[in-house]
Design a protein around this motif. Structure first.
Motif, PDB file in Angstrom:
ATOM      1  N   SER A  88       0.827  -1.216   0.000  1.00 46.94           N
ATOM      2  CA  SER A  88       0.000   0.000   0.000  1.00 46.94           C
ATOM      3  C   SER A  88       0.859   1.263   0.000  1.00 46.94           C
ATOM      4  CB  SER A  88      -0.938   0.000   1.199  1.00 46.94           C
ATOM      5  OG  SER A  88      -0.210  -0.093   2.391  1.00 46.94           O
ATOM      6  N   TRP A  89       2.080   1.191   0.517  1.00 41.84           N
ATOM      7  CA  TRP A  89       2.987   2.338   0.484  1.00 41.84           C
ATOM      8  C   TRP A  89       3.220   2.779  -0.951  1.00 41.84           C
ATOM      9  CZ3 TRP A  89       7.819   3.172  -1.700  1.00 41.84           C
ATOM     10  CH2 TRP A  89       8.483   4.341  -1.311  1.00 41.84           C
ATOM     11  N   PHE A  90       3.371   1.810  -1.858  1.00 41.26           N
ATOM     12  CA  PHE A  90       3.602   2.130  -3.262  1.00 41.26           C
ATOM     13  C   PHE A  90       2.357   2.762  -3.884  1.00 41.26           C
ATOM     14  CE2 PHE A  90       6.766  -1.075  -2.321  1.00 41.26           C
ATOM     15  CZ  PHE A  90       7.899  -0.527  -2.897  1.00 41.26           C
ATOM     16  N   ILE A  91       1.196   2.324  -3.451  1.00 38.61           N
ATOM     17  CA  ILE A  91      -0.057   2.890  -3.959  1.00 38.61           C
ATOM     18  C   ILE A  91      -0.139   4.365  -3.564  1.00 38.61           C
ATOM     19  CG2 ILE A  91      -2.574   2.712  -3.928  1.00 38.61           C
ATOM     20  CD1 ILE A  91      -1.093   0.297  -5.252  1.00 38.61           C
ATOM     21  N   VAL A  92       0.278   4.677  -2.346  1.00 36.51           N
ATOM     22  CA  VAL A  92       0.268   6.063  -1.871  1.00 36.51           C
ATOM     23  C   VAL A  92       1.265   6.907  -2.669  1.00 36.51           C
ATOM     24  CG1 VAL A  92       0.770   7.540   0.128  1.00 36.51           C
ATOM     25  CG2 VAL A  92      -0.524   5.430   0.426  1.00 36.51           C
ATOM     26  N   THR A  93       2.390   6.314  -3.047  1.00 35.64           N
ATOM     27  CA  THR A  93       3.408   7.061  -3.798  1.00 35.64           C
ATOM     28  C   THR A  93       3.168   6.979  -5.304  1.00 35.64           C
ATOM     29  OG1 THR A  93       4.909   5.166  -3.830  1.00 35.64           O
ATOM     30  CG2 THR A  93       5.184   6.743  -2.030  1.00 35.64           C
ATOM     31  N   PHE A  94       1.959   6.599  -5.685  1.00 37.62           N
ATOM     32  CA  PHE A  94       1.620   6.455  -7.099  1.00 37.62           C
ATOM     33  C   PHE A  94       1.958   7.686  -7.945  1.00 37.62           C
ATOM     34  CE2 PHE A  94      -1.411   6.737 -10.639  1.00 37.62           C
ATOM     35  CZ  PHE A  94      -0.998   5.630 -11.362  1.00 37.62           C
ATOM     36  N   PRO A  95       1.746   8.909  -7.456  1.00 40.57           N
ATOM     37  CA  PRO A  95       2.081  10.060  -8.303  1.00 40.57           C
ATOM     38  C   PRO A  95       3.536  10.062  -8.789  1.00 40.57           C
ATOM     39  CG  PRO A  95       0.735  10.769  -6.466  1.00 40.57           C
ATOM     40  CD  PRO A  95       1.078   9.317  -6.220  1.00 40.57           C
ATOM     41  N   ILE A  96       4.451   9.617  -7.950  1.00 39.99           N
ATOM     42  CA  ILE A  96       5.865   9.553  -8.360  1.00 39.99           C
ATOM     43  C   ILE A  96       6.039   8.484  -9.429  1.00 39.99           C
ATOM     44  CG2 ILE A  96       8.203   8.993  -7.574  1.00 39.99           C
ATOM     45  CD1 ILE A  96       7.303  10.115  -4.797  1.00 39.99           C
ATOM     46  N   ILE A  97       5.393   7.338  -9.230  1.00 43.04           N
ATOM     47  CA  ILE A  97       5.465   6.249 -10.210  1.00 43.04           C
ATOM     48  C   ILE A  97       4.860   6.700 -11.535  1.00 43.04           C
ATOM     49  CG2 ILE A  97       4.667   3.904 -10.716  1.00 43.04           C
ATOM     50  CD1 ILE A  97       4.755   3.441  -7.616  1.00 43.04           C
ATOM     51  N   THR A  98       3.789   7.471 -11.471  1.00 49.48           N
ATOM     52  CA  THR A  98       3.138   7.974 -12.680  1.00 49.48           C
ATOM     53  C   THR A  98       4.073   8.891 -13.463  1.00 49.48           C
ATOM     54  OG1 THR A  98       0.997   7.840 -11.590  1.00 49.48           O
ATOM     55  CG2 THR A  98       1.121   9.214 -13.542  1.00 49.48           C
ATOM     56  N   VAL A  99       4.791   9.749 -12.759  1.00 44.17           N
ATOM     57  CA  VAL A  99       5.745  10.633 -13.431  1.00 44.17           C
ATOM     58  C   VAL A  99       6.818   9.800 -14.133  1.00 44.17           C
ATOM     59  CG1 VAL A  99       7.557  12.369 -13.066  1.00 44.17           C
ATOM     60  CG2 VAL A  99       5.329  12.628 -11.956  1.00 44.17           C
ATOM     61  N   THR A 142       2.423  13.289 -22.551  1.00 45.30           N
ATOM     62  CA  THR A 142       2.234  14.670 -22.096  1.00 45.30           C
ATOM     63  C   THR A 142       1.037  14.766 -21.155  1.00 45.30           C
ATOM     64  OG1 THR A 142       3.193  15.489 -24.156  1.00 45.30           O
ATOM     65  CG2 THR A 142       1.870  17.048 -22.877  1.00 45.30           C
ATOM     66  N   LEU A 143      -0.058  14.102 -21.510  1.00 44.37           N
ATOM     67  CA  LEU A 143      -1.240  14.123 -20.638  1.00 44.37           C
ATOM     68  C   LEU A 143      -0.945  13.465 -19.292  1.00 44.37           C
ATOM     69  CD1 LEU A 143      -4.101  13.392 -23.174  1.00 44.37           C
ATOM     70  CD2 LEU A 143      -3.765  15.481 -21.841  1.00 44.37           C
ATOM     71  N   ILE A 144      -0.215  12.362 -19.313  1.00 49.37           N
ATOM     72  CA  ILE A 144       0.116  11.672 -18.059  1.00 49.37           C
ATOM     73  C   ILE A 144       1.004  12.560 -17.188  1.00 49.37           C
ATOM     74  CG2 ILE A 144       1.420   9.720 -17.092  1.00 49.37           C
ATOM     75  CD1 ILE A 144       0.306   8.095 -19.572  1.00 49.37           C
ATOM     76  N   LEU A 145       1.963  13.238 -17.816  1.00 53.17           N
ATOM     77  CA  LEU A 145       2.881  14.092 -17.045  1.00 53.17           C
ATOM     78  C   LEU A 145       2.195  15.353 -16.521  1.00 53.17           C
ATOM     79  CD1 LEU A 145       6.132  13.691 -19.153  1.00 53.17           C
ATOM     80  CD2 LEU A 145       5.763  12.920 -16.799  1.00 53.17           C
ATOM     81  N   THR A 146       1.240  15.890 -17.271  1.00 57.70           N
ATOM     82  CA  THR A 146       0.550  17.094 -16.800  1.00 57.70           C
ATOM     83  C   THR A 146      -0.625  16.757 -15.889  1.00 57.70           C
ATOM     84  OG1 THR A 146      -0.810  17.165 -18.810  1.00 57.70           O
ATOM     85  CG2 THR A 146       1.236  18.474 -18.797  1.00 57.70           C
ATOM     86  N   ASN A 147      -1.088  15.521 -15.908  1.00 50.98           N
ATOM     87  CA  ASN A 147      -2.140  14.981 -15.034  1.00 50.98           C
ATOM     88  C   ASN A 147      -3.343  15.916 -14.857  1.00 50.98           C
ATOM     89  OD1 ASN A 147      -3.560  13.345 -13.353  1.00 50.98           O
ATOM     90  ND2 ASN A 147      -2.161  13.523 -11.617  1.00 50.98           N
ATOM     91  N   PRO A 148      -4.124  16.071 -15.932  1.00 55.18           N
ATOM     92  CA  PRO A 148      -5.324  16.916 -15.797  1.00 55.18           C
ATOM     93  C   PRO A 148      -6.521  16.168 -15.193  1.00 55.18           C
ATOM     94  CG  PRO A 148      -5.170  16.096 -18.030  1.00 55.18           C
ATOM     95  CD  PRO A 148      -3.943  15.582 -17.283  1.00 55.18           C
ATOM     96  N   PHE A 149      -6.299  14.976 -14.697  1.00 54.96           N
ATOM     97  CA  PHE A 149      -7.386  14.125 -14.224  1.00 54.96           C
ATOM     98  C   PHE A 149      -7.791  14.490 -12.809  1.00 54.96           C
ATOM     99  CE2 PHE A 149      -4.709  11.907 -17.251  1.00 54.96           C
ATOM    100  CZ  PHE A 149      -5.632  11.683 -18.262  1.00 54.96           C
ATOM    101  N   THR A 150      -9.075  14.261 -12.495  1.00 52.86           N
ATOM    102  CA  THR A 150      -9.599  14.636 -11.178  1.00 52.86           C
ATOM    103  C   THR A 150      -9.353  13.560 -10.128  1.00 52.86           C
ATOM    104  OG1 THR A 150     -11.762  13.770 -11.796  1.00 52.86           O
ATOM    105  CG2 THR A 150     -11.381  16.124 -12.143  1.00 52.86           C
ATOM    106  N   SER A 151      -9.027  12.344 -10.566  1.00 54.72           N
ATOM    107  CA  SER A 151      -8.787  11.285  -9.581  1.00 54.72           C
ATOM    108  C   SER A 151      -7.740  10.314 -10.098  1.00 54.72           C
ATOM    109  CB  SER A 151     -10.082  10.519  -9.291  1.00 54.72           C
ATOM    110  OG  SER A 151     -10.424   9.716 -10.402  1.00 54.72           O
ATOM    111  N   THR A 152      -7.163   9.589  -9.184  1.00 57.14           N
ATOM    112  CA  THR A 152      -6.180   8.574  -9.540  1.00 57.14           C
ATOM    113  C   THR A 152      -6.820   7.485 -10.389  1.00 57.14           C
ATOM    114  OG1 THR A 152      -4.949   9.024  -7.528  1.00 57.14           O
ATOM    115  CG2 THR A 152      -4.514   6.933  -8.589  1.00 57.14           C
ATOM    116  N   ALA A 153      -8.065   7.124 -10.074  1.00 56.14           N
ATOM    117  CA  ALA A 153      -8.757   6.081 -10.838  1.00 56.14           C
ATOM    118  C   ALA A 153      -8.917   6.498 -12.297  1.00 56.14           C
ATOM    119  CB  ALA A 153     -10.117   5.783 -10.210  1.00 56.14           C
ATOM    120  N   MET A 154      -9.244   7.773 -12.537  1.00 53.43           N
ATOM    121  CA  MET A 154      -9.357   8.254 -13.918  1.00 53.43           C
ATOM    122  C   MET A 154      -8.011   8.189 -14.623  1.00 53.43           C
ATOM    123  SD  MET A 154     -11.995  11.479 -13.869  1.00 53.43           S
ATOM    124  CE  MET A 154     -11.640  11.873 -15.579  1.00 53.43           C
ATOM    125  N   LEU A 155      -6.952   8.547 -13.909  1.00 53.30           N
ATOM    126  CA  LEU A 155      -5.615   8.501 -14.494  1.00 53.30           C
ATOM    127  C   LEU A 155      -5.252   7.073 -14.864  1.00 53.30           C
ATOM    128  CD1 LEU A 155      -2.927   9.833 -15.270  1.00 53.30           C
ATOM    129  CD2 LEU A 155      -2.216   9.587 -12.895  1.00 53.30           C
TER     130      LEU A 155
END
Length: 185
Positions: A88-99, A142-155
């Motif tokens: 679950s720690w990795f799930i919390v740090t998902f934004p870093i993984i997404t970048v 570009t969309l993934i890096l700019t993350n215009p999504f309202t939730s992690t699930a949408m991303l």
């Protein structure tokens, strides 16, 4: 030798199949897929750690000192157990993984762009399929890096869809480039 030749011949198709599989699994259950991968990695690392520790105690002292298997084993076990029990720690740090995923996608897009330009320079047919793939990959990155999504699930849903589209375009590029050169069986 025959298997490695077959793998290298169809490497793009194999990578696309993996992208399709991951894309579908991301659409079905993104958190579950991520957690499953992390736990599986943790189990593999734990086994490697145990293997190294056992190897350390079974080796003669000079070889054991030389290879450092005890410290490697302990390190692998620590990482493995952390992944297996604290996924679950990795799930919390998902934004870093997404970048990181966005950066890898961007690099992949640049590689696809070069392939398209190489095809144009080589006067190959269907270069526009490769160019379409490159443009889509760069757009998705570009969309993934700019993350215009309202939730992690949408991303995650977007990443799953982008993997499927990219894999489909990669397969088309592979097929059309082989068809032109006459090497498709």
């Amino acid at each position: 030798v025959m298997m490695s030749s077959l793998v290298s011949k169809y490497q793009n198709i194999l990578i696309s199949a993996a992208e399709i599989t991951v894309g579908i699994l991301l659409l079905i259950d993104p958190v579950g897929l991520t957690r499953g991968i992390i736990v599986a990695f943790g189990i593999v690392m734990t086994v490697m750690g145990v293997w190294n520790i056992i190897g350390y105690f079974h080796a003669d002292i000079e070889k054991a000192k030389e290879k450092g298997r005890l410290s490697k084993g302990l390190f692998f076990m620590l990482i493995g157990l952390f992944c297996a029990f604290k996924s679950s720690w990795f799930i919390v740090t998902f934004p870093i993984i997404t970048v990181l995923y966005g950066v890898v996608s961007l690099l992949s897009g640049f590689g696809k762009l070069q392939q398209a330009i190489d095809m144009v320079r080589g006067k190959e047919s269907y270069w526009y399929v490769a160019l379409s793939s490159a443009v889509l990959t760069l757009l998705f990155a570009t969309l993934i890096l700019t993350n215009p999504f309202t939730s992690t699930a949408m991303l995650w849903t977007f990443i799953g869809i982008s993997l499927l589209v990219e894999a489909f375009m990669d397969v088309l590029t592979f097929i059309f480039s082989k068809r032109k050169s006459g090497t498709i069986n």
